[in-house]
Structure formats: C-alpha cells, structure tokens
Design an enzyme around this catalytic site. Sequence first.
Site, PDB file in Angstrom:
ATOM      1  N   CYS A  92       0.690  -0.892   0.246  1.00 47.87           N
ATOM      2  CA  CYS A  92       0.063   0.312   0.191  1.00 47.87           C
ATOM      3  C   CYS A  92       0.806   1.336  -0.199  1.00 47.87           C
ATOM      4  O   CYS A  92       0.167   2.284  -0.603  1.00 47.87           O
ATOM      5  CB  CYS A  92      -0.794  -0.157   1.227  1.00 47.87           C
ATOM      6  N   HIS A 367      -9.025   2.805  -2.212  1.00 47.16           N
ATOM      7  CA  HIS A 367      -7.959   2.759  -2.264  1.00 47.16           C
ATOM      8  C   HIS A 367      -7.245   2.275  -3.426  1.00 47.16           C
ATOM      9  O   HIS A 367      -6.958   0.940  -3.765  1.00 47.16           O
ATOM     10  CB  HIS A 367      -7.234   2.707  -0.339  1.00 47.16           C
ATOM     11  N   CYS A 397       0.038   2.771   5.755  1.00 43.45           N
ATOM     12  CA  CYS A 397       0.910   1.554   6.271  1.00 43.45           C
ATOM     13  C   CYS A 397       0.856   0.322   5.616  1.00 43.45           C
ATOM     14  O   CYS A 397       0.422   1.120   4.372  1.00 43.45           O
ATOM     15  CB  CYS A 397      -0.030   0.862   7.509  1.00 43.45           C
TER      16      CYS A 397
END
Length: 411
Positions: A92, A367, A397
């Site tokens: 991510c 996302h 994160c």
Amino acid sequence: MADAYIIDAVRTPRGRGKRGKGSLTEIHPQELLAQTLNALAARTNVNRDDVDDVVVGAVSQVGEQGANIARQAVLAAEWPVQVGGVSLNRYCGSGLQAVNFAAMGVMSGMQDVVVGGGVESMSRVPMGSDGGEGDGLNQRLRVQHHQVPQGISADLIATMEGFSREELDAFALRSQRLAAEAQQAGRFAGSLFPVVDPETGGVALDHDEFLRPETTMEGLAALKGAFAAAGATVAGPNGETLDEIALARFPREGGIQHLHTAGNSSGIVDGAAAVLIASPDYARAHGLTPRARIRSMAILAEDPVIMLTAPAETARKALRKAGMEVSDIDLWEINEAFAAVPLQVIRRLGLDMDRVNVNGGSIALGHPLGATGAMLLGTALDELERRDLSTALITLCIAGGQGVATVIERV
C-alpha cells in the site's frame, strides 16, 4: 544533499473497482498510467527527453500490470524511447515509495528530473492476483511469522486499542462527509484530470465515483463484520484458525473483536497518479516553478502479524530526520486502509483531528493500492496551498508490518 522539488502532482479520478460497474474498468492499466504521465507533462511543460526515469508503484504485478508496467506506460504514452521506467511493490505504500525513490535520485545528484507515482486497476487485476498470499507461501517463514489477512490485523488493532464499533463507524462517517464536501467545493480539481476512453475519445470519468455521501451511522451500524469468517478459517499446521494464529502472538487479548466492515474499511477502486520531481538547478534552468520540496522520508517496520501499526513510529522517524516535531506539521494524510489505523496514529501521536485527512480519505474515496501514496501527496499539497499553510506529513501502513512517511514543505 541537494533539495528535491515537487514541480506538480496529478491523478486520475478514482473509479469503482468492480468490473462492469466502474467507469475505468474497461481501460487497460497501462493506458491509465500513460494518460497520467501525459497530463503531468502537459501541465508542467517539462521536456520529456530530459526525464531520467519513471518510478511506478504497482502492487499486483501480474497480467496486465506485469511486464514492468512503468516502462510499458512510458511507451504507451508515446514518450521518447530513451526514457526508462521501473516498477516497485511496497504494497500500500508503493505510490509514496515511488515518489521517495524519485526524490532520492534527484537529492543524490545522480538525476535531474524524475517522475514518481503509481497505478492500480483493482477491477482488472484484483487483489491477490499474484498468488503470493502475502508471504510467498513459504512454510519455513510461517514458522517464524505466520502473517494473517490485513482485515484480521486491523480488527486485532481495534481490539487492543479498545476502539468500539461506534468509534470506527464515526470515523468512517467523517471520511464520507469531508470527502463529499471537498468534492462539491471542487477541492480535488487541482490535481485531478479527466480520463479519456482510448477507444471512443470521450471522457470516461472526471470525478471520484466511489463516494457514498448518503452514508449514515445507522447504515454503517447495520453492516456485518467483514473479517469474522476469515478469522474462523483453519490455516495453521495443527488446525489453528487465522484468529488463533494472530492471538498466539498477542495472547493477552483472549479474542479478536471483528469490528471492521465494508463501511469503515477502504474501498476498492481503479486509479493512477504521478508526481514530477526536479533538482533546483534543473527547475531554474528550465523555468519550472516548484510547489514544494521533500523535507524528509522514512521507512520503518514493526511486527508483521499485527502488520498495520508502523505509521506512527515511521512518522516520528521522518520528523526526526527533518528536525521537526509533531506540532510543526500543519496537515496530516494518514491512509485510511481501515478506520483503526488512522485512529491509532492519532492516539499515539496526540494529533489534532482537525488537521488529519481534512478532505476525507480512502474509506470514502477508495484505495487504489499502488497509486494511493502519490495521490495523498497531491491532495496534501493542494490543501496546503488552499489554506496557505506550509507543511504536511503523508504516511501509510503497509502489509508485512511496514510504514512509509514523507514530509513536504511549500516553497
């Protein structure tokens, strides 16, 4: 060490990441990224021949996102063939890591102008498409660190922090409300460009389409925990469930409260983003006006089982490198992978909620894994300018227990 200037940042709208339901699902991810590169070049008027490299984050590097999508997108964009491209995967954090690597090349003096960014078509290349299951299916590694799905880790964080379902849902509702307000006020327009359908030439999408402004606390409360079934799945060598595997690392908890739902977790979307980084000398010589500079960058990792706890300490590390304190940051962009993640960072760092994700986040907007970090940087920069503020810290994160953070400062 030389400065790395942020000349500009652009992104696509985020399209719903379900094949046939989102407006970007029929556009190849190479084309999404190619249009992003061309939008960046058009806005900055940079000489494409001068670009030393294009560094791109992409998480599911298989199929249409395989074959080094950075290089293929450079070719699809019809940039000069001598411009190279490299793809990376820090899960991510990939998009922000790509920007950071671009900045490192410039700060080292080895490169003059570099593009960093990311892309993810989650509708065409779904999560898990690489078949690695998070740890590469290494049974010996699982003896040391048996990593569990991120949703279980997020629920474990919520359990350990004592966050209630109502707190998680309230944060999700805030994200929806702020994102809807920002969209209506045109606050995303500074970085966003319309994506064109390559087949028809018409506009495929000109706005973020994942938002659910009609969201209510009652509606959120009605949603079931998304990861309870996964937690009950047998996955250990002795019949342990995934919940039991996670709790073996944190036995004092006794159990995991499965509080994250589709409503308080990040959305699945398609999108791409790109940021132009240049040296001060290059910018001056070519008439490029910088919007900001990279003040510092940091990577830090924590426990790979609970997995999502590193952003707070990564942010502290970035602040130390910049010679700054938490109070020196005007705006924070903390990726909303799951509601518990930003809430934990806010608690650990003692942040003022009014400075955090002021235009909503990934719960409302979605996302697009490889692109999100670069998108957040552009969002932070736009908002700094709108409010006439100076500094922002962007952090995400990352699977496997990592965190990435970047401090930017307007110039």
